[in-house]
Every structure is written in structure tokens, then in C-alpha cells.
Design a protein around this motif. Structure first.
Motif, short mmCIF file in Angstrom:
data_model
loop_
_atom_site.label_atom_id
_atom_site.label_comp_id
_atom_site.label_asym_id
_atom_site.label_seq_id
_atom_site.Cartn_x
_atom_site.Cartn_y
_atom_site.Cartn_z
N VAL A 1 -68.58 -17.71 -57.91
CA VAL A 1 -67.15 -17.58 -58.23
C VAL A 1 -67.03 -17.33 -59.72
O VAL A 1 -67.59 -18.08 -60.53
N ILE B 1 -62.15 -24.40 -59.62
CA ILE B 1 -62.91 -25.09 -58.56
C ILE B 1 -61.97 -25.92 -57.69
O ILE B 1 -62.05 -25.89 -56.46
N CYS C 1 -70.00 -21.49 -60.25
CA CYS C 1 -68.73 -21.01 -60.78
C CYS C 1 -68.85 -20.90 -62.30
O CYS C 1 -69.28 -21.85 -62.96
#
Length: 182
Positions: free
Chosen positions: A126, A143, A158
């Protein structure tokens, strides 16, 4: 020295090159195409036109050749995301960290995508893009907003990135290269 380096790189490519496929998805205007352009060594541009269906671009990092499938983020293209995410080495989900209002839709689309059995176990990266914009969401907020802790049975990372400022793009490439043999 230049000839030796060139010869070494050529031998690495010839005998030890690795290819991988990644699919890049996310809502429209998240900066997916700009991100891929910059990863491929091109200049950042503000006047990118929205992706229609998909773009394919190749990014090279050392002996790894990464085929990037950049998919359109408009509603009419989201139903094809799953098809292009099958059998890839990694899925990259790009979020516009400066667009707090879109995080709920992004969460719903991400969880819908990851709910497909055909995508089980594929690593997920991500990217909270536009980290250079003031008032943007932090990585922790992304998140939480995407409810990534609910996602199980897959590796997830992420990063906050900026295609414009080229922030953390080397870390993104290293993350991808590390998954090229999987």
C-alpha cells in the motif's frame, strides 16, 4: 572501468535476470500513473491524463525487470482489477494521502478486491502517495482508514511516498525486487 561494469551488467541480465509482474490499482487521481512514470525513470508531470483501462510499463532495477500493469481507477474499470491481479508477484494499492474523503471508498474497493480467492496470498504493498502535500494522512492513518489489520493470509507493507518529490521510491523498488523470486 566502464566497459567492465557494462559487461558485468550484461552478463547478469543474460544469465541471472529475473522478471516479475505487479499490478497497480487504486482510486482515480491517486497518482498511479505518475508513480509508474517516475519509477521507470521519467520525469514527474502534473498533466497526466486519466488511465483508460490500463497501461503497461517496464521498470528495471538491477537484474530484475518489473512489468507494471497500471489500471484505471474510475468506477467503470474497477471490475477488471481482479483479472489483472491474478498470478502477479505483488499488488500495489495506491491511495491519495491528501484526499481524506476518499479513504472509505478506497477501503471498500481494496477489501472487495482482496476478497477474491484467486488473489489469496499475493503480497500487498500500500502506497500513501502525495506525502509532500500538507494536511495529508500519515501512514498510520492510512493503515487505520483502510483497515489493513483486518487483512490476513498475505504479506502487507505500507509506505508514504511522493511521486513528485520521489520520496521512498527506492524503498518501493527494493520491496518489489525482494519479492521477484516468489
Amino acid at each position: 572501468m566502464g566497459l567492465f561494469t557494462w559487461l558485468w551488467d550484461w552478463l547478469l541480465y543474460l544469465f541471472w535476470s529475473t522478471e516479475m509482474d505487479v499490478t497497480i490499482v487504486g482510486l482515480q487521481n491517486a497518482g498511479k500513473t505518475s508513480l509508474v512514470r517516475v519509477l521507470a525513470g521519467q520525469d514527474f508531470t502534473l498533466d497526466s491524463i486519466p488511465t483508460v483501462a490500463f497501461n503497461k510499463r517496464e521498470v528495471k532495477k538491477g537484474h530484475v525487470s518489473i512489468r507494471c500493469w497500471d489500471l484505471g481507477g474510475q468506477v467503470k474499470f474497477r471490475n477488471m482489477w481482479e483479472r489483472y491481479c491474478r498470478d502477479v508477484n505483488a499488488i500495489i494499492f495506491v491511495v491519495d494521502a491528501a484526499d481524506r474523503d476518499a479513504i472509505v471508498v478506497a477501503k471498500d474497493e481494496l477489501h472487495s478486491l482482496l476478497g477474491h480467492e484467486t488473489l489469496e496470498g499475493i503480497p500487498l504493498l500500500v502506497l500513501a502517495n502525495k506525502s509532500d502535500v500538507s494536511g495529508k494522512m500519515s501512514v498510520d492513518e492510512v493503515i487505520e482508514g483502510l483497515e489493513l489489520k483486518r487483512v490476513v493470509h498475505r504479506e502487507i507493507s505500507c509506505y508514504g511516498v511522493s511521486a513528485k518529490e520521489e520520496t521512498n521510491l527506492e524503498a518501493v523498488l527494493q520491496w518489489l525486487v525482494a519479492r521477484s523470486g516468489k
